[in-house]
Design an enzyme around this catalytic site. Structure first.
Site, mmCIF file in Angstrom:
data_model
loop_
_atom_site.group_PDB
_atom_site.id
_atom_site.type_symbol
_atom_site.label_atom_id
_atom_site.label_comp_id
_atom_site.label_asym_id
_atom_site.label_seq_id
_atom_site.Cartn_x
_atom_site.Cartn_y
_atom_site.Cartn_z
ATOM 1 N N ASP A 59 3.489 10.080 12.140
ATOM 2 C CA ASP A 59 2.058 9.688 11.256
ATOM 3 C C ASP A 59 1.428 11.081 11.075
ATOM 4 O O ASP A 59 1.093 11.758 11.840
ATOM 5 C CB ASP A 59 1.355 8.543 12.253
ATOM 6 C CG ASP A 59 0.160 8.220 11.515
ATOM 7 O OD1 ASP A 59 0.216 6.905 11.052
ATOM 8 O OD2 ASP A 59 -0.988 8.839 11.498
ATOM 9 N N ASN A 85 -7.793 12.747 2.435
ATOM 10 C CA ASN A 85 -8.246 11.966 1.139
ATOM 11 C C ASN A 85 -9.570 12.469 0.702
ATOM 12 O O ASN A 85 -10.166 12.687 -0.125
ATOM 13 C CB ASN A 85 -8.281 10.495 1.360
ATOM 14 C CG ASN A 85 -6.576 10.220 0.798
ATOM 15 O OD1 ASN A 85 -5.923 10.803 0.385
ATOM 16 N ND2 ASN A 85 -6.264 9.108 1.665
ATOM 17 N N ASP A 120 -1.540 12.076 -2.004
ATOM 18 C CA ASP A 120 -0.417 11.749 -2.582
ATOM 19 C C ASP A 120 0.773 12.776 -2.286
ATOM 20 O O ASP A 120 1.797 12.576 -2.013
ATOM 21 C CB ASP A 120 -0.418 10.943 -4.143
ATOM 22 C CG ASP A 120 -1.027 9.701 -4.027
ATOM 23 O OD1 ASP A 120 -1.415 9.108 -2.869
ATOM 24 O OD2 ASP A 120 -1.285 9.164 -5.117
ATOM 25 N N GLU A 141 0.547 6.387 5.686
ATOM 26 C CA GLU A 141 0.814 7.855 6.143
ATOM 27 C C GLU A 141 1.786 7.565 7.189
ATOM 28 O O GLU A 141 2.186 8.500 7.888
ATOM 29 C CB GLU A 141 -0.051 8.633 6.441
ATOM 30 C CG GLU A 141 -0.927 8.762 7.489
ATOM 31 C CD GLU A 141 -1.656 7.355 7.739
ATOM 32 O OE1 GLU A 141 -1.582 6.318 7.223
ATOM 33 O OE2 GLU A 141 -2.585 7.413 8.759
HETATM 34 N N1 LIG Z 1 -3.491 9.240 -0.565
HETATM 35 C C1 LIG Z 1 -3.172 8.051 -0.013
HETATM 36 N N2 LIG Z 1 -3.848 7.840 1.051
HETATM 37 C C2 LIG Z 1 -3.433 6.696 1.598
HETATM 38 C C3 LIG Z 1 -2.193 5.956 1.288
HETATM 39 N N3 LIG Z 1 -1.987 5.050 2.053
HETATM 40 C C4 LIG Z 1 -2.966 5.004 2.961
HETATM 41 N N4 LIG Z 1 -3.727 6.239 2.732
HETATM 42 C C5 LIG Z 1 -4.841 6.403 3.537
HETATM 43 O O1 LIG Z 1 -4.487 7.030 4.613
HETATM 44 C C6 LIG Z 1 -5.398 6.844 5.534
HETATM 45 C C7 LIG Z 1 -5.232 6.462 6.965
HETATM 46 O O2 LIG Z 1 -6.235 6.637 7.712
HETATM 47 P P1 LIG Z 1 -6.173 6.161 9.256
HETATM 48 O O3 LIG Z 1 -5.364 4.885 9.410
HETATM 49 O O4 LIG Z 1 -7.681 6.001 9.732
HETATM 50 O O5 LIG Z 1 -5.633 7.374 9.894
HETATM 51 P P2 LIG Z 1 -5.951 9.010 10.066
HETATM 52 O O6 LIG Z 1 -7.128 9.168 9.293
HETATM 53 O O7 LIG Z 1 -4.520 9.505 9.600
HETATM 54 O O8 LIG Z 1 -5.836 9.233 11.509
HETATM 55 P P3 LIG Z 1 -5.095 9.227 12.465
HETATM 56 O O9 LIG Z 1 -3.997 8.472 12.107
HETATM 57 O O10 LIG Z 1 -5.485 8.567 13.866
HETATM 58 O O11 LIG Z 1 -4.653 10.588 12.690
HETATM 59 C C8 LIG Z 1 -6.512 5.886 5.060
HETATM 60 O O12 LIG Z 1 -7.674 6.626 4.433
HETATM 61 C C9 LIG Z 1 -5.604 5.286 3.638
HETATM 62 O O13 LIG Z 1 -6.489 5.076 2.833
HETATM 63 C C10 LIG Z 1 -1.472 6.382 -0.029
HETATM 64 O O14 LIG Z 1 -0.481 5.963 -0.646
HETATM 65 N N5 LIG Z 1 -2.077 7.690 -0.471
#
Ligand SMILES: Nc1nc2c(ncn2[C@@H]2O[C@H](COP(=O)(O)OP(=O)(O)OP(=O)(O)O)[C@@H](O)[C@H]2O)c(=O)[nH]1
Length: 716
Positions: free
Chosen positions: A587, A595, A604, A630
């Site tokens: 992850d 983002n 992306d 992710e």
């Molecule tokens: N750019 C982009 N962002 C994505 C995609 N799928 C999910 N996300 C973003 O990934 C982020 C995941 O955030 P969180 O689940 O809070 O996790 P994190 O910010 O990585 O924090 P930790 O996992 O705890 O390290 C969210 O803001 C989603 O919008 C995608 O296909 N593209």
């Protein structure tokens, strides 16, 4: 002869004596017929026997003696014993006579019999009613006497009335009147007999002419003549006449049919031949010259094997002829012949031919060349096979291999290759072939998409390239030695394109002689090319559909569903093989911040860059899937825990050390990972991934950017 009494057709006038218990009356024949009749009998155009009721032969004519010196032929004896079983006689004289005239053809033997049979009275006295005469007359024979001294013709009343329908009152008529009754065309034949009988009879004693019957039609007469009084002043000729009208018409009809047959036979492209029962050629039409160098007349008298037909063809022909002779049924079969480097397909039909007595005499053979039809049908079948393979989702290589076979079914001496074009690498790659040697296959495996190559030029210029003489062509300069060694004299290369002229590949043909495609070859190339285009495009579409259904659109790794399906199967496989396997859950850290700080598009890019890095660090057999957002999962088959942990650690370090360059400056990101080995108690992938996810959570909890694996087994 085994039985004393010949079996003759039932006589309605059979004397009642036998039924009244009296001894049957058996007439005796005269020991020898009268002199003139003997001479007439000798002149009969068929063997004549006079047979007693006890089967003894009283008299046999000269022809009978010459043909059957042993006496009455066996077949005739058998006929006399049991005529019903041997078939009806060809002709039988009227019944109301003490003797019966029979003309037989048992087993094809033609002969005449005068047989005595029980009769109430024998009233034979004098020439007019002499049983010989009666017997002969009942056989549609007649007598004419040409009297040179009176220049008149005398005839029996039977001759005049029965045979020619003339009034019996007029038993003689002048030569002139007789000649007038003859057909104008035949008068010159008969006139010399009348004017110079002695001279004429030194030549032939037999002639055929037409006499007008009283009712107007022409009767054909066969006359055998005998000089009975030879003084120059008064020559007398006795003529034994037989009406042969039906035979003549049959002969004329036969000649007409034969002429028709010859006209048809000589104007058809079929090979028409006639063979005797020893299978020697009696006749063959001129069409044979189209296929065999042997002169037409040199076929005559030869068997199929001696005429230049290949051994197998001749054997099949003789086998079919034997079957025809055995069954009497026509035969039909098809065979292929390679003649003068060309393949021909013939449909052969054999027909039995019989003579008038129903005896099989010859075999008529008709060979029709059906090469084009058969090739067209084969092509259609091969095309259908290709289409079935395409719709049945057979592999592209197998399908294109079938296209190569299809081309070779029409051009058996060609060698065929299909190459796929890759415009990115500017290369053609061999995907299917038929008839290529290992050396040629090796040389064609990868070709430049170049205007200077005999095959590549077709793709580069998007047009057909025909090299008629490879040895003299600059397009084959680089491969002259190979071409010479492989006997490649000419090559045809045709680009395979989409309907929008997008390049897909090339179909290439190589020949051992200098060839250019004709109309039929161009049609074949067009059709095979079309099939190749369909197959390649279908394969591309299938791949796209498969990708859509199984891959994650953004990163190109497996989507969640496909990852679970394939990973589950892999686990079953490694379990069966007793091999280890590990799972990895990854992850990206603080991805929300990525983002937020760099924008979604950069987010992306990070996801794609991470997936690329995974592909670089993992083996081709490892399965990678994006489970969502992710989060990624990996299954590492045949991998122990330590090796898996090392892979995860290496990947983590690569990500940490390789920031992504973005318009807003370098983007640093990290990844956390959990690694767990497949345990005997893991009932499913779910269980394994659940435990691995726990380890990932632990990595996050410990501060991220790190790998947490199962503890070593001894610590568990
Ligand atoms: N750019 C982009 N962002 C994505 C995609 N799928 C999910 N996300 C973003 O990934 C982020 C995941 O955030 P969180 O689940 O809070 O996790 P994190 O910010 O990585 O924090 P930790 O996992 O705890 O390290 C969210 O803001 C989603 O919008 C995608 O296909 N593209």
């Amino acid at each position: 002869m085994g039985r004393p009494t010949p079996c003759l057709p039932a006589d309605p006038r059979t004397p009642r004596a036998a039924s009244r218990g009296q001894a049957p009356y058996h007439p005796r024949l005269p020991a020898r017929p009268a002199g003139a009749l003997v001479r007439l009998a000798e002149a009969l155009p068929l063997p004549l026997y006079v047979v007693e009721t006890d089967g003894r032969v009283r008299f046999s004519s000269r022809m009978a003696r010459a043909l059957h010196p042993q006496g009455l032929p066996e077949v005739v004896k058998r006929w006399l014993e049991n005529p019903q079983a041997c078939g009806a006689p060809l002709e039988t004289g009227p019944i109301p006579l003490p003797m019966v005239w029979q003309r037989l053809q048992p087993a094809g033997l033609s002969c005449a019999l005068v047989v005595a049979r029980p009769a109430p009275l024998l009233s034979a006295d004098g020439l007019g009613s002499h049983p010989w005469q009666i017997a002969l007359e009942t056989g549609r024979f007649g007598f004419l006497e040409f009297d040179g001294s009176t220049q008149r013709i005398c005839a029996t009343s039977h001759t005049l009335s029965h045979l020619l329908g003339l009034p019996v009152t007029q038993l003689s008529l002048p030569y002139e009147a007789w000649l007038e009754r003859l057909h104008p065309d035949d008068r010159p034949l008969v006139a010399p007999l009348l004017s110079d009988p002695q001279g004429w009879l030194q030549g032939t004693a037999s002639l055929e002419y037409r006499v007008r019957h009283a009712n107007g039609h022409w009767e054909w007469v066969e006359q055998r003549s005998l000089l009975v009084a030879a003084t120059p002043e008064a020559p007398r000729i006795l003529g034994l006449c037989q009406l042969v009208t039906s035979r003549k018409y049959a002969e004329i009809e036969l000649i007409r049919r034969e002429q028709q047959f010859r006209t048809l036979a000589e104007n058809t492209s079929d090979i028409i031949a006639r063979y005797d029962l020893n299978l020697r050629c009696l006749y063959i039409n001129r069409s044979v010259a189209h296929y065999l160098a042997l002169r037409r007349e040199d076929h005559l008298g030869k068997r199929a094997g001696e005429k230049g037909w290949p051994k197998k063809v001749a054997e099949r022909f003789e086998q079919e002829c034997r079957a025809l002779v055995a069954t009497g049924q026509p035969r039909q079969y098809e065979h292929e012949i390679e003649l003068n480097d060309r393949r021909y397909v013939f449909e052969t039909r054999l027909f039995p031919e019989y003579d008038r007595s129903g005896m099989l005499t010859s075999i008529l053979s008709i060979d029709r060349e059906v090469t084009e039809t058969r090739l067209a049908l084969t092509l259609l079948a091969e095309e259908n096979r290709v289409m079935e393979m395409i719709t049945g989702n057979q592999s592209l290589a197998e399908t294109l291999e079938q296209v190569c076979q299809m081309i070779r079914s029409q051009l058996p001496h060609s060698r065929v290759a299909v190459l796929l074009a890759n415009e990115a690498t500017l290369q053609l790659t061999l995907i299917a072939q038929a008839g290529l040697s290992t050396a040629l296959e090796g040389a064609l495996r990868v070709l430049p998409l170049s205007t200077e190559d005999g095959v590549g030029a077709a793709a580069a210029n998007r047009q057909t390239v025909v090299v008629e003489d490879v040895a003299a062509s600059p397009l084959w300069q680089a491969r002259q030695t190979l071409a010479a060694a492989e006997g490649v004299c000419s090559s045809w290369a045709v680009p395979v394109m989409t309907s929008e002229r997008g390049l897909l590949g090339v179909v290439a043909l190589f020949h051992g002689e200098r060839l250019t495609p004709g109309a039929s070859e161009n049609r074949l190339l067009f059709r095979s090319n079309h099939l190749c285009a369909i197959a390649i495009q279908h394969d591309l579409q299938q791949r796209q559909l498969y990708a859509l259904a199984t891959l994650d659109g953004m990163t190109g790794v497996f989507n969640r569903r496909h990852f679970f399906e394939t990973a589950e199967r892999e686990i079953q496989r490694v379990r069966r093989n007793g091999m280890p396997a590990c799972a990895m859950m990854m992850d990206l850290d603080h991805f929300k911040a990525v983002n937020d700080n760099f924008g979604h598009a950069c987010g992306d890019l990070v996801l794609r860059a991470f997936a690329d890095e995974c592909r670089r660090q993992l083996r081709a057999t490892d399965l990678i899937g994006r489970l969502g957002g992710e989060e990624f999962a990996v299954l590492l088959p045949d991998t122990g825990l330590e090796a898996a942990r090392e892979v995860a650690e290496r990947l983590r370090q690569r990500v940490e050390r390789q920031p992504l360059s973005t318009p807003r400056g370098p983007l640093h990101y990290t990844v956390s990972a959990g690694v767990s080995a497949l345990m005997p108690g893991d009932t499913s992938l779910e269980t394994l991934l659940h435990r691995t996810d726990g380890l990932l959570y632990e990595a996050k909890r410990r501060g991220r950017n790190q790998v947490v694996a199962d503890p070593p087994p001894r610590l568990r």
